[in-house]
Design a protein around this motif. Structure first.
Motif, PDB file in Angstrom:
ATOM      1  N   UNK A   1       0.813  -1.221   0.000  1.00 28.32           N
ATOM      2  CA  UNK A   1       0.000   0.000   0.000  1.00 28.32           C
ATOM      3  C   UNK A   1       0.849   1.274   0.000  1.00 28.32           C
ATOM      4  N   UNK A   2       1.983   1.208  -0.665  1.00 33.36           N
ATOM      5  CA  UNK A   2       2.820   2.395  -0.820  1.00 33.36           C
ATOM      6  C   UNK A   2       2.185   3.287  -1.888  1.00 33.36           C
ATOM      7  N   UNK A   3       2.110   4.558  -1.608  1.00 28.64           N
ATOM      8  CA  UNK A   3       1.560   5.502  -2.570  1.00 28.64           C
ATOM      9  C   UNK A   3       0.044   5.561  -2.515  1.00 28.64           C
ATOM     10  N   UNK A   4      -0.544   5.911  -3.638  1.00 29.77           N
ATOM     11  CA  UNK A   4      -1.987   6.095  -3.731  1.00 29.77           C
ATOM     12  C   UNK A   4      -2.645   4.971  -4.526  1.00 29.77           C
ATOM     13  N   UNK A   5      -3.864   4.583  -4.157  1.00 31.24           N
ATOM     14  CA  UNK A   5      -4.594   3.573  -4.939  1.00 31.24           C
ATOM     15  C   UNK A   5      -4.898   4.109  -6.333  1.00 31.24           C
ATOM     16  N   UNK A   6      -5.099   3.274  -7.293  1.00 32.95           N
ATOM     17  CA  UNK A   6      -5.088   1.810  -7.175  1.00 32.95           C
ATOM     18  C   UNK A   6      -3.660   1.282  -7.074  1.00 32.95           C
ATOM     19  N   UNK A   7      -3.476   0.281  -6.230  1.00 27.83           N
ATOM     20  CA  UNK A   7      -2.163  -0.317  -6.025  1.00 27.83           C
ATOM     21  C   UNK A   7      -1.915  -1.398  -7.069  1.00 27.83           C
ATOM     22  N   UNK A   8      -0.679  -1.494  -7.518  1.00 31.25           N
ATOM     23  CA  UNK A   8      -0.344  -2.566  -8.449  1.00 31.25           C
ATOM     24  C   UNK A   8      -0.212  -3.869  -7.661  1.00 31.25           C
ATOM     25  N   UNK A   9      -0.384  -4.975  -8.346  1.00 25.94           N
ATOM     26  CA  UNK A   9      -0.276  -6.278  -7.700  1.00 25.94           C
ATOM     27  C   UNK A   9       0.295  -7.283  -8.671  1.00 25.94           C
ATOM     28  N   UNK A  10       0.794  -8.371  -8.117  1.00 24.27           N
ATOM     29  CA  UNK A  10       1.333  -9.471  -8.910  1.00 24.27           C
ATOM     30  C   UNK A  10       0.580 -10.728  -8.508  1.00 24.27           C
ATOM     31  N   UNK A  11       0.217 -11.555  -9.481  1.00 22.52           N
ATOM     32  CA  UNK A  11      -0.595 -12.751  -9.222  1.00 22.52           C
ATOM     33  C   UNK A  11       0.270 -14.007  -9.303  1.00 22.52           C
ATOM     34  N   UNK A  12       0.031 -14.920  -8.367  1.00 26.29           N
ATOM     35  CA  UNK A  12       0.718 -16.211  -8.300  1.00 26.29           C
ATOM     36  C   UNK A  12      -0.316 -17.318  -8.277  1.00 26.29           C
ATOM     37  N   UNK A  13       0.028 -18.452  -8.826  1.00 26.45           N
ATOM     38  CA  UNK A  13      -0.935 -19.553  -8.916  1.00 26.45           C
ATOM     39  C   UNK A  13      -1.145 -20.286  -7.602  1.00 26.45           C
ATOM     40  N   UNK A  14      -0.233 -20.095  -6.628  1.00 28.92           N
ATOM     41  CA  UNK A  14      -0.393 -20.786  -5.350  1.00 28.92           C
ATOM     42  C   UNK A  14       0.067 -19.901  -4.202  1.00 28.92           C
ATOM     43  N   UNK A  15      -0.390 -20.245  -3.013  1.00 34.40           N
ATOM     44  CA  UNK A  15       0.059 -19.557  -1.800  1.00 34.40           C
ATOM     45  C   UNK A  15       1.568 -19.714  -1.634  1.00 34.40           C
TER      46      UNK A  15
ATOM     47  N   UNK B   1       3.934 -20.009  -3.801  1.00 37.25           N
ATOM     48  CA  UNK B   1       4.669 -19.087  -4.669  1.00 37.25           C
ATOM     49  C   UNK B   1       4.577 -17.655  -4.157  1.00 37.25           C
ATOM     50  N   UNK B   2       3.385 -17.256  -3.723  1.00 32.58           N
ATOM     51  CA  UNK B   2       3.166 -15.888  -3.254  1.00 32.58           C
ATOM     52  C   UNK B   2       3.980 -15.602  -1.994  1.00 32.58           C
ATOM     53  N   UNK B   3       3.938 -16.498  -1.024  1.00 33.21           N
ATOM     54  CA  UNK B   3       4.633 -16.246   0.240  1.00 33.21           C
ATOM     55  C   UNK B   3       6.153 -16.325   0.053  1.00 33.21           C
ATOM     56  N   UNK B   4       6.622 -17.178  -0.838  1.00 26.80           N
ATOM     57  CA  UNK B   4       8.060 -17.235  -1.131  1.00 26.80           C
ATOM     58  C   UNK B   4       8.517 -15.925  -1.781  1.00 26.80           C
TER      59      UNK B   4
END
Length: 98
Positions: free
Chosen positions: A40-54, A56-59
């Protein structure tokens, strides 16, 4: 992210770690059962990255955390019991900090 409103997105979002001084990284389970990570750095809308599994995301998030050399006290993934391995399974909604 595929939600009809912010309330639905928020119900599926978990805090992962704090970025000193006043920002954070979070992970959101998407309706298609993949995971989006975002900060949540800066102003919305926030950029995001999508991962196929938890896993991958947590790593990915742990890699950022270690690369930036944040203090370990800032790493506190929501949805887990203290000492539980956050890399094994996704967070549990019943263990949220709500």
């Amino acid at each position: 992210m595929g939600f009809s409103d912010w309330k639905s997105a928020s119900a599926n979002t978990y805090f992962v770690f704090r970025i000193p001084e006043d920002a954070q990284w979070s992970a959101t389970e998407l309706p298609i059962k993949s995971w989006a990570v975002w900060n949540d750095i800066g102003q919305p809308p926030y950029s995001f990255q999508v991962f196929s599994s938890w896993q991958e995301a947590i790593a990915f998030l742990r890699n950022i955390f270690e690369k930036e050399e944040y203090e370990e006290k800032n790493w506190d993934p929501e949805g887990f019991e203290p000492g539980e391995d956050v890399f094994v399974k996704p967070p549990d909604k019943d263990k949220r900090d709500d």
